[in-house]
Design a protein around this motif. Structure first.
Motif, PDB file in Angstrom:
ATOM      1  N   THR A 155      55.286  21.225  10.769  1.00 53.55           N
ATOM      2  CA  THR A 155      54.626  21.767   9.584  1.00 53.55           C
ATOM      3  C   THR A 155      53.427  20.947   9.127  1.00 53.55           C
ATOM      4  OG1 THR A 155      56.144  20.557   8.137  1.00 53.55           O
ATOM      5  CG2 THR A 155      56.780  22.785   8.779  1.00 53.55           C
ATOM      6  N   SER A 156      53.347  19.674   9.521  1.00 56.14           N
ATOM      7  CA  SER A 156      52.313  18.788   8.978  1.00 56.14           C
ATOM      8  C   SER A 156      51.221  18.421   9.969  1.00 56.14           C
ATOM      9  CB  SER A 156      52.960  17.494   8.450  1.00 56.14           C
ATOM     10  OG  SER A 156      53.914  17.781   7.453  1.00 56.14           O
ATOM     11  N   PHE A 157      51.514  18.475  11.269  1.00 57.35           N
ATOM     12  CA  PHE A 157      50.526  17.976  12.226  1.00 57.35           C
ATOM     13  C   PHE A 157      49.258  18.817  12.245  1.00 57.35           C
ATOM     14  CE2 PHE A 157      48.763  17.893  16.599  1.00 57.35           C
ATOM     15  CZ  PHE A 157      48.319  16.591  16.592  1.00 57.35           C
ATOM     16  N   GLY A 158      49.379  20.124  12.033  1.00 58.15           N
ATOM     17  CA  GLY A 158      48.198  20.982  12.057  1.00 58.15           C
ATOM     18  C   GLY A 158      47.145  20.563  11.048  1.00 58.15           C
ATOM     19  N   ASN A 159      47.592  20.046   9.893  1.00 56.26           N
ATOM     20  CA  ASN A 159      46.633  19.614   8.868  1.00 56.26           C
ATOM     21  C   ASN A 159      45.857  18.374   9.289  1.00 56.26           C
ATOM     22  OD1 ASN A 159      47.523  21.676   7.151  1.00 56.26           O
ATOM     23  ND2 ASN A 159      49.165  20.406   6.328  1.00 56.26           N
ATOM     24  N   THR A 160      46.400  17.577  10.210  1.00 51.07           N
ATOM     25  CA  THR A 160      45.711  16.359  10.637  1.00 51.07           C
ATOM     26  C   THR A 160      44.614  16.636  11.653  1.00 51.07           C
ATOM     27  OG1 THR A 160      47.182  15.878  12.525  1.00 51.07           O
ATOM     28  CG2 THR A 160      47.904  15.133  10.348  1.00 51.07           C
ATOM     29  N   LEU A 161      44.589  17.827  12.233  1.00 50.18           N
ATOM     30  CA  LEU A 161      43.565  18.136  13.235  1.00 50.18           C
ATOM     31  C   LEU A 161      42.196  18.370  12.611  1.00 50.18           C
ATOM     32  CD1 LEU A 161      45.651  20.474  15.562  1.00 50.18           C
ATOM     33  CD2 LEU A 161      44.913  18.127  16.020  1.00 50.18           C
ATOM     34  N   LEU A 162      42.173  18.706  11.316  1.00 51.75           N
ATOM     35  CA  LEU A 162      40.888  18.898  10.642  1.00 51.75           C
ATOM     36  C   LEU A 162      40.115  17.585  10.492  1.00 51.75           C
ATOM     37  CD1 LEU A 162      38.904  20.784   9.263  1.00 51.75           C
ATOM     38  CD2 LEU A 162      40.200  20.513   7.144  1.00 51.75           C
ATOM     39  N   PRO A 163      40.720  16.494   9.976  1.00 48.93           N
ATOM     40  CA  PRO A 163      39.968  15.232   9.928  1.00 48.93           C
ATOM     41  C   PRO A 163      39.593  14.715  11.305  1.00 48.93           C
ATOM     42  CG  PRO A 163      42.258  14.888   9.277  1.00 48.93           C
ATOM     43  CD  PRO A 163      42.030  16.361   9.306  1.00 48.93           C
ATOM     44  N   LEU A 164      40.434  14.956  12.310  1.00 46.13           N
ATOM     45  CA  LEU A 164      40.080  14.550  13.674  1.00 46.13           C
ATOM     46  C   LEU A 164      38.808  15.261  14.117  1.00 46.13           C
ATOM     47  CD1 LEU A 164      40.658  13.242  16.453  1.00 46.13           C
ATOM     48  CD2 LEU A 164      42.061  15.262  16.975  1.00 46.13           C
ATOM     49  N   ALA A 165      38.753  16.582  13.927  1.00 50.13           N
ATOM     50  CA  ALA A 165      37.564  17.339  14.322  1.00 50.13           C
ATOM     51  C   ALA A 165      36.342  16.892  13.535  1.00 50.13           C
ATOM     52  CB  ALA A 165      37.810  18.836  14.122  1.00 50.13           C
ATOM     53  N   ALA A 166      36.522  16.600  12.239  1.00 54.06           N
ATOM     54  CA  ALA A 166      35.391  16.184  11.404  1.00 54.06           C
ATOM     55  C   ALA A 166      34.817  14.850  11.879  1.00 54.06           C
ATOM     56  CB  ALA A 166      35.830  16.087   9.947  1.00 54.06           C
ATOM     57  N   ILE A 167      35.682  13.893  12.197  1.00 57.01           N
ATOM     58  CA  ILE A 167      35.203  12.579  12.662  1.00 57.01           C
ATOM     59  C   ILE A 167      34.516  12.710  14.013  1.00 57.01           C
ATOM     60  CG2 ILE A 167      35.923  10.278  13.378  1.00 57.01           C
ATOM     61  CD1 ILE A 167      35.962  10.703  10.375  1.00 57.01           C
ATOM     62  N   LEU A 168      35.108  13.469  14.926  1.00 56.03           N
ATOM     63  CA  LEU A 168      34.481  13.655  16.238  1.00 56.03           C
ATOM     64  C   LEU A 168      33.128  14.343  16.111  1.00 56.03           C
ATOM     65  CD1 LEU A 168      37.530  14.772  18.442  1.00 56.03           C
ATOM     66  CD2 LEU A 168      36.408  12.538  18.410  1.00 56.03           C
ATOM     67  N   ALA A 169      33.048  15.334  15.232  1.00 58.70           N
ATOM     68  CA  ALA A 169      31.780  16.044  15.041  1.00 58.70           C
ATOM     69  C   ALA A 169      30.718  15.129  14.444  1.00 58.70           C
ATOM     70  CB  ALA A 169      32.000  17.270  14.144  1.00 58.70           C
ATOM     71  N   LEU A 170      31.115  14.312  13.478  1.00 60.39           N
ATOM     72  CA  LEU A 170      30.152  13.392  12.853  1.00 60.39           C
ATOM     73  C   LEU A 170      29.643  12.370  13.857  1.00 60.39           C
ATOM     74  CD1 LEU A 170      28.722  12.344  10.332  1.00 60.39           C
ATOM     75  CD2 LEU A 170      30.766  11.000   9.815  1.00 60.39           C
ATOM     76  N   VAL A 171      30.552  11.779  14.623  1.00 64.79           N
ATOM     77  CA  VAL A 171      30.148  10.805  15.637  1.00 64.79           C
ATOM     78  C   VAL A 171      29.253  11.474  16.678  1.00 64.79           C
ATOM     79  CG1 VAL A 171      30.978   9.321  17.505  1.00 64.79           C
ATOM     80  CG2 VAL A 171      32.143   9.312  15.288  1.00 64.79           C
ATOM     81  N   GLY A 172      29.639  12.668  17.108  1.00 68.13           N
ATOM     82  CA  GLY A 172      28.836  13.379  18.095  1.00 68.13           C
ATOM     83  C   GLY A 172      27.433  13.664  17.603  1.00 68.13           C
ATOM     84  N   PHE A 173      27.312  14.062  16.335  1.00 71.34           N
ATOM     85  CA  PHE A 173      25.992  14.391  15.794  1.00 71.34           C
ATOM     86  C   PHE A 173      25.083  13.166  15.734  1.00 71.34           C
ATOM     87  CE2 PHE A 173      22.942  14.942  12.395  1.00 71.34           C
ATOM     88  CZ  PHE A 173      22.413  16.189  12.672  1.00 71.34           C
ATOM     89  N   VAL A 174      25.578  12.060  15.154  1.00 75.14           N
ATOM     90  CA  VAL A 174      24.714  10.886  14.987  1.00 75.14           C
ATOM     91  C   VAL A 174      24.382  10.251  16.336  1.00 75.14           C
ATOM     92  CG1 VAL A 174      25.505  10.444  12.648  1.00 75.14           C
ATOM     93  CG2 VAL A 174      26.704   9.376  14.541  1.00 75.14           C
ATOM     94  N   VAL A 175      25.343  10.255  17.266  1.00 72.33           N
ATOM     95  CA  VAL A 175      25.059   9.702  18.592  1.00 72.33           C
ATOM     96  C   VAL A 175      24.068  10.582  19.335  1.00 72.33           C
ATOM     97  CG1 VAL A 175      26.065   9.212  20.858  1.00 72.33           C
ATOM     98  CG2 VAL A 175      27.234   8.452  18.799  1.00 72.33           C
ATOM     99  N   GLY A 176      24.249  11.903  19.254  1.00 69.90           N
ATOM    100  CA  GLY A 176      23.323  12.820  19.921  1.00 69.90           C
ATOM    101  C   GLY A 176      21.909  12.713  19.371  1.00 69.90           C
ATOM    102  N   ALA A 177      21.804  12.603  18.041  1.00 68.55           N
ATOM    103  CA  ALA A 177      20.483  12.492  17.430  1.00 68.55           C
ATOM    104  C   ALA A 177      19.807  11.177  17.794  1.00 68.55           C
ATOM    105  CB  ALA A 177      20.601  12.631  15.915  1.00 68.55           C
ATOM    106  N   SER A 178      20.557  10.082  17.753  1.00 68.05           N
ATOM    107  CA  SER A 178      19.950   8.776  18.036  1.00 68.05           C
ATOM    108  C   SER A 178      19.635   8.593  19.516  1.00 68.05           C
ATOM    109  CB  SER A 178      20.899   7.663  17.567  1.00 68.05           C
ATOM    110  OG  SER A 178      22.079   7.653  18.352  1.00 68.05           O
ATOM    111  N   PHE A 179      20.404   9.271  20.377  1.00 64.12           N
ATOM    112  CA  PHE A 179      20.214   9.093  21.814  1.00 64.12           C
ATOM    113  C   PHE A 179      18.822   9.525  22.250  1.00 64.12           C
ATOM    114  CE2 PHE A 179      21.190  10.793  26.238  1.00 64.12           C
ATOM    115  CZ  PHE A 179      21.031   9.558  26.834  1.00 64.12           C
TER     116      PHE A 179
END
Length: 338
Positions: free
Chosen positions: A115-139
Motif C-alpha cells: 500500500t505504501s511503496f507506490g507513493n515512494t516512486l514519485l520522489p524517485l522519478a522527481a530526483i532522477l528527472a531533476l538530475v537528468g535535466f541539469v546534467v543534460g543542460a550542462s553537458f
C-alpha cells in the motif's frame, strides 16, 4: 577513436555530472533512512499496547460524556443562559460504544510495501528527472560556453552527427545510472518493509504495476534530460535551459494559474504542466471542480471531475520533446558556429 565513446567518457569524467549524481543519490538515501526510522514492525506487543490505549481513550470519553450530561442536567434545572448550549433532552447524551474506538488508530506507523511503496516512486522519478535535466543542460551548455563545441566540429564537421552522438551518450549514461538506482530503490524499500513493516499480499499484478511505474519514472528522466540538452543547445549556454525552466514554471505556470482562476476557468490544473507529469507517473490524476457542485438524491454534494491519464501525458511529452529537439537540430544545422 569512436566519437560516441569519446562523448560518453567526457560525460562520465565531468565533475558536475559526478557531483549531481552523488547529490541525487544522497537525497534518495536520506528518504530511505527517514522512512526506516519513522516506521516499525507491528507485533503482538504493539497490538496489545494499542488495545490498552483504545480502552483508555474510551474510558476518558465515557467520563467526559457523563460530565457533559451532568452539566446539561444542571443547566436545564437551573434555567441558566447556558442551557441553550445543550441538547433539548439531556438523556440523548450517550457515551460512544466501545467498538467506536478502534485499536488500529493507536498503532505506530508501519511500512506496508503493497500500500505504501507506490507513493515512494514519485520522489524517485522527481530526483532522477531533476538530475537528468541539469546534467543534460550542462553537458552541452559547457561545450558551447567554453568553445569545446567549435574545436570538436573542426575534428568532426558533421554538425547533426555530433549533436546526436552527444545526446546518445547523455541518454546512455543516464540510463546506466537510473536503472540500477531504481532497482536499488525497490530493494531498499523491500528491506524496510521486511524489517519495519509488512510484505504481505504482494501479487504478480502488484509487482507489474510497480515495475511499470518505475519504468515510466526512468522514461521521464530521459525526456527531461533530452529537453535540458536541447534548450542548452538552442541557447548555447547552460543558463538558457535553467533560466527557461524557471521562466516557464514561475511565469508560465504560476502566472497562468492565477490568470485562469481570475477568469473563472474550470479545472485550472488541466492547463499546468506538473499535472501531466504527475499523471504520467501515477497513471491518472482526477481534478475536481467544487464550484459546480451537483447534489445527489441523498443530498450529498459531488463536484464535477476531470481525469487526466498517462496516455494524454505521453502525447504531450512526445510533442514537446519533438518540437524542442527539432528546433535544436534545425538551429544546429543552419547557424554559424562561432
Amino acid at each position: 577513436m569512436s566519437l560516441y565513446r569519446t562523448e560518453l567518457r567526457r560525460l562520465t569524467k565531468r565533475r558536475f555530472t559526478r557531483w549531481s549524481a552523488l547529490l541525487g543519490l544522497l537525497v534518495l538515501v536520506a528518504v530511505v533512512v527517514g522512512v526506516f526510522f519513522t516506521n516499525q514492525k507491528i507485533d503482538a506487543g504493539a497490538r496489545a499496547k494499542a488495545e490498552r490505549a483504545a480502552e483508555q481513550q474510551w474510558q476518558r470519553d465515557v467520563r467526559n460524556n457523563e460530565q457533559y450530561r451532568v452539566e446539561c442536567d444542571k443547566a436545564k434545572a437551573g434555567g441558566s443562559a447556558q442551557a441553550g448550549q445543550f441538547p433539548e433532552d439531556c438523556s440523548a447524551i450517550q457515551p460512544p460504544p466501545r467498538e467506536a474506538i478502534q485499536a488500529e488508530w493507536f498503532l505506530p506507523s508501519t511500512f506496508d510495501f503493497r500500500t505504501s511503496f507506490g507513493n515512494t516512486l514519485l520522489p524517485l522519478a522527481a530526483i532522477l528527472a531533476l538530475v537528468g535535466f541539469v546534467v543534460g543542460a550542462s553537458f552541452v551548455g559547457a561545450e558551447w560556453s567554453t568553445g569545446g563545441m567549435m574545436n570538436l566540429l573542426l575534428w568532426r564537421p558533421k554538425r547533426l552527427t555530433v549533436l546526436l552522438t552527444k545526446l546518445a551518450a547523455l541518454l546512455t549514461g543516464l540510463l546506466a545510472v537510473a536503472l540500477p538506482t531504481t532497482a536499488l530503490w525497490f530493494g531498499s524499500f523491500w528491506l524496510v518493509a521486511t524489517l519495519r513493516g509488512s510484505t504481505e499480499k504482494m501479487t504478480s499484478g502488484t509487482w507489474q504495476s510497480f515495475a511499470l511505474t518505475g519504468l515510466r519514472g526512468v522514461v521521464l528522466a530521459l525526456v527531461t534530460a533530452a529537453i535540458g540538452f536541447a534548450l542548452a543547445s538552442l541557447g548555447r549556454h547552460t543558463a538558457m535551459a535553467l533560466g527557461g525552466v524557471i521562466a516557464v514554471m514561475v511565469v508560465g505556470q504560476f502566472g497562468l494559474g492565477i490568470l485562469l482562476r481570475m477568469a473563472g476557468v474550470r479545472f485550472v490544473e488541466a492547463w499546468l504542466l506538473p499535472t501531466y507529469a504527475l499523471a504520467w507517473i501515477q497513471k491518472e490524476v482526477k481534478l475536481e471542480d467544487w464550484e459546480s457542485c451537483q447534489a445527489t438524491y441523498f443530498g450529498e454534494c459531488k463536484p464535477d471531475t476531470l481525469t487526466v491519464t498517462w496516455q494524454q501525458s505521453s502525447v504531450l511529452l512526445a510533442v514537446g520533446l519533438t518540437v524542442i529537439l527539432g528546433a535544436a537540430f534545425w538551429t544546429m544545422r543552419r547557424r554559424d558556429i562561432s
